[in-house]
Motif scaffolding. Structure first.
Motif, PDB file in Angstrom:
ATOM      1  N   LEU A 127       0.843  -1.185   0.000  1.00 55.28           N
ATOM      2  CA  LEU A 127       0.000   0.000   0.000  1.00 55.28           C
ATOM      3  C   LEU A 127       0.881   1.238   0.000  1.00 55.28           C
ATOM      4  O   LEU A 127       1.736   1.397   0.870  1.00 55.28           O
ATOM      5  CB  LEU A 127      -0.899   0.007   1.238  1.00 55.28           C
ATOM      6  CG  LEU A 127      -1.732   1.282   1.451  1.00 55.28           C
ATOM      7  CD1 LEU A 127      -2.802   1.415   0.380  1.00 55.28           C
ATOM      8  CD2 LEU A 127      -2.349   1.291   2.856  1.00 55.28           C
ATOM      9  N   GLY A 128       0.660   2.111  -0.977  1.00 54.20           N
ATOM     10  CA  GLY A 128       1.375   3.375  -1.025  1.00 54.20           C
ATOM     11  C   GLY A 128       0.528   4.492  -0.449  1.00 54.20           C
ATOM     12  O   GLY A 128      -0.683   4.562  -0.678  1.00 54.20           O
ATOM     13  N   ASN A 196      -7.954  -1.848   6.305  1.00 52.77           N
ATOM     14  CA  ASN A 196      -8.810  -3.006   6.048  1.00 52.77           C
ATOM     15  C   ASN A 196      -8.981  -3.193   4.547  1.00 52.77           C
ATOM     16  O   ASN A 196     -10.087  -3.228   4.026  1.00 52.77           O
ATOM     17  CB  ASN A 196     -10.168  -2.828   6.729  1.00 52.77           C
ATOM     18  CG  ASN A 196     -11.001  -4.097   6.691  1.00 52.77           C
ATOM     19  OD1 ASN A 196     -10.470  -5.205   6.605  1.00 52.77           O
ATOM     20  ND2 ASN A 196     -12.309  -3.938   6.747  1.00 52.77           N
ATOM     21  N   LEU A 197      -7.848  -3.314   3.847  1.00 57.29           N
ATOM     22  CA  LEU A 197      -7.852  -3.481   2.398  1.00 57.29           C
ATOM     23  C   LEU A 197      -7.190  -4.808   2.045  1.00 57.29           C
ATOM     24  O   LEU A 197      -6.057  -5.077   2.460  1.00 57.29           O
ATOM     25  CB  LEU A 197      -7.090  -2.339   1.720  1.00 57.29           C
ATOM     26  CG  LEU A 197      -7.586  -0.914   1.986  1.00 57.29           C
ATOM     27  CD1 LEU A 197      -6.634   0.087   1.351  1.00 57.29           C
ATOM     28  CD2 LEU A 197      -8.999  -0.734   1.460  1.00 57.29           C
ATOM     29  N   GLY A 211      -3.093 -11.067   1.243  1.00 54.83           N
ATOM     30  CA  GLY A 211      -3.071 -10.515   2.591  1.00 54.83           C
ATOM     31  C   GLY A 211      -4.030  -9.362   2.762  1.00 54.83           C
ATOM     32  O   GLY A 211      -4.926  -9.126   1.942  1.00 54.83           O
ATOM     33  N   SER A 212      -3.834  -8.630   3.840  1.00 56.72           N
ATOM     34  CA  SER A 212      -4.689  -7.489   4.151  1.00 56.72           C
ATOM     35  C   SER A 212      -3.884  -6.475   4.939  1.00 56.72           C
ATOM     36  O   SER A 212      -3.034  -6.839   5.776  1.00 56.72           O
ATOM     37  CB  SER A 212      -5.902  -7.919   4.976  1.00 56.72           C
ATOM     38  OG  SER A 212      -6.602  -6.787   5.467  1.00 56.72           O
ATOM     39  N   THR A 213      -4.184  -5.204   4.697  1.00 55.33           N
ATOM     40  CA  THR A 213      -3.507  -4.153   5.444  1.00 55.33           C
ATOM     41  C   THR A 213      -3.862  -4.180   6.928  1.00 55.33           C
ATOM     42  O   THR A 213      -3.193  -3.521   7.730  1.00 55.33           O
ATOM     43  CB  THR A 213      -3.840  -2.767   4.869  1.00 55.33           C
ATOM     44  OG1 THR A 213      -5.262  -2.570   4.908  1.00 55.33           O
ATOM     45  CG2 THR A 213      -3.356  -2.644   3.430  1.00 55.33           C
ATOM     46  N   LYS A 214      -4.875  -4.943   7.310  1.00 58.26           N
ATOM     47  CA  LYS A 214      -5.237  -4.997   8.733  1.00 58.26           C
ATOM     48  C   LYS A 214      -4.178  -5.707   9.569  1.00 58.26           C
ATOM     49  O   LYS A 214      -4.174  -5.585  10.803  1.00 58.26           O
ATOM     50  CB  LYS A 214      -6.600  -5.666   8.918  1.00 58.26           C
ATOM     51  CG  LYS A 214      -6.676  -7.122   8.536  1.00 58.26           C
ATOM     52  CD  LYS A 214      -8.102  -7.633   8.639  1.00 58.26           C
ATOM     53  CE  LYS A 214      -8.227  -9.084   8.189  1.00 58.26           C
ATOM     54  NZ  LYS A 214      -9.633  -9.542   8.200  1.00 58.26           N
ATOM     55  N   THR A 215      -3.257  -6.440   8.931  1.00 55.64           N
ATOM     56  CA  THR A 215      -2.215  -7.134   9.699  1.00 55.64           C
ATOM     57  C   THR A 215      -0.903  -6.350   9.754  1.00 55.64           C
ATOM     58  O   THR A 215       0.119  -6.879  10.182  1.00 55.64           O
ATOM     59  CB  THR A 215      -1.945  -8.544   9.136  1.00 55.64           C
ATOM     60  OG1 THR A 215      -1.386  -8.441   7.829  1.00 55.64           O
ATOM     61  CG2 THR A 215      -3.226  -9.360   9.074  1.00 55.64           C
ATOM     62  N   GLU A 269      -7.554  -3.784  -2.908  1.00 59.96           N
ATOM     63  CA  GLU A 269      -8.990  -3.510  -2.943  1.00 59.96           C
ATOM     64  C   GLU A 269      -9.272  -2.019  -3.123  1.00 59.96           C
ATOM     65  O   GLU A 269      -8.823  -1.191  -2.331  1.00 59.96           O
ATOM     66  CB  GLU A 269      -9.606  -4.010  -1.640  1.00 59.96           C
ATOM     67  CG  GLU A 269     -11.085  -3.813  -1.490  1.00 59.96           C
ATOM     68  CD  GLU A 269     -11.577  -4.278  -0.134  1.00 59.96           C
ATOM     69  OE1 GLU A 269     -12.754  -4.039   0.171  1.00 59.96           O
ATOM     70  OE2 GLU A 269     -10.790  -4.878   0.637  1.00 59.96           O
ATOM     71  N   GLY A 270      -9.989  -1.686  -4.187  1.00 60.32           N
ATOM     72  CA  GLY A 270     -10.390  -0.307  -4.446  1.00 60.32           C
ATOM     73  C   GLY A 270      -9.332   0.571  -5.081  1.00 60.32           C
ATOM     74  O   GLY A 270      -9.626   1.715  -5.468  1.00 60.32           O
TER      75      GLY A 270
END
Length: 281
Positions: A127-128, A196-197, A211-215, A269-270
């Motif tokens: 994620l940037g 949460n992405l 994966g997910s940015t929540k971790t 996501e998104g």
């Protein structure tokens, strides 16, 4: 808003996606998706424009990096606990900061080139975070006010150069084409929760990262605050926030690295998707 830059390398023009996903030119309205365009005032001016009144650009136009004239390309290492584990490294007590060379930045679908003498070129979906107003010693409470938006980044890495060749990580991170950014800068108001992405990366159709940015160990709010304690962040600076597990270095029983000829696909996501063919420098 989804902002982007289209055209040949070095000649990209600013653009925006309309509600139907068509590319509309911002040429003559803003000089670039960079600097002052990304400030709160600059983004408000763009929000006041009806994209349907803007000239349409070809759907098959090359998409360049979604941010131009990047001042600093700041990266965070080992920011997912499970990625730290697959790297056989402890979870950091504070964020690990390194800088990726701006000359590594390319468009989201440009070729990624394995550098000369490389044996261990690897992938990392990240994620940037794009900065929208100057941030110096900002508090966590204020940190998100300094974020213009988000994008997809592939933090391509040469592990031998990074780990085995002495010195800092930078030499394994800054090779030409090692920083695909985009396709879009999605403004912060359109991302309800950056923590949460879902995110993923495939190589030749095999899913390695899921994966997910929540971790994340350290979330976006903390990272903007933290980095601003060591350097002033300016509009258009980019923070790449770390990768979930599934990098080639961590594959068991033996690592898997890029050899050339593969196709990487990745997305968040998104925030859109990237696609890169792998070649050689």
């Amino acid at each position: 808003m989804k902002l982007l830059r289209v055209g040949q390398p070095g000649a990209e023009v600013p653009a925006i996606l309309d509600a139907a996903g068509r590319i509309r030119s911002l040429q003559g309205i803003v000089p670039d998706i960079a600097g002052q365009t990304l400030t709160p005032e600059g983004l408000d001016r763009l929000r006041a424009i009806d994209p349907n009144t803007l000239p349409e650009l070809p759907a098959d136009a090359r998409i360049g990096p979604c941010v131009g004239q990047v001042g600093k390309f700041v990266c965070i290492g080992l920011n997912y606990a499970d990625h730290a584990a697959e790297s056989n490294l402890p979870v950091p007590k504070e964020p690990v900061i390194f800088l990726k060379a701006n000359s590594a930045i390319v468009g989201p679908n440009d070729d990624v080139l394995i550098p000369r003498n490389s044996q261990k070129t690897d992938w990392e979906v990240e994620l940037g975070v794009i900065i929208g107003k100057p941030a110096s010693y900002v508090s966590e409470a204020e940190a998100m006010d300094h974020v213009a938006g988000y994008c997809v980044i592939n933090d391509v890495s040469e592990r031998e150069f990074q780990i085995e060749r002495g010195g800092t990580w930078d030499k394994g991170k800054g090779c030409d084409t090692f920083g695909p950014i985009g396709p879009w800068l999605v403004t912060a108001d359109e991302v309800a929760d950056p923590q949460n992405l879902s995110m993923w990366l495939d190589v030749d159709g095999h899913r390695y990262q899921n994966g997910s940015t929540k971790t994340m160990v350290f979330g976006v709010r903390h990272l903007v605050h933290y980095v601003s304690q060591f350097m002033t962040l300016h509009p258009g600076d980019v923070i790449s926030t770390g990768t979930p597990p599934g990098v080639g270095m961590g594959v068991k029983p033996a690592p898997v690295y890029l050899k050339g000829g593969e196709v990487m696909r990745l997305g968040i996501e998104g925030l859109g998707e990237q696609r890169q063919k792998v070649g050689h420098a």
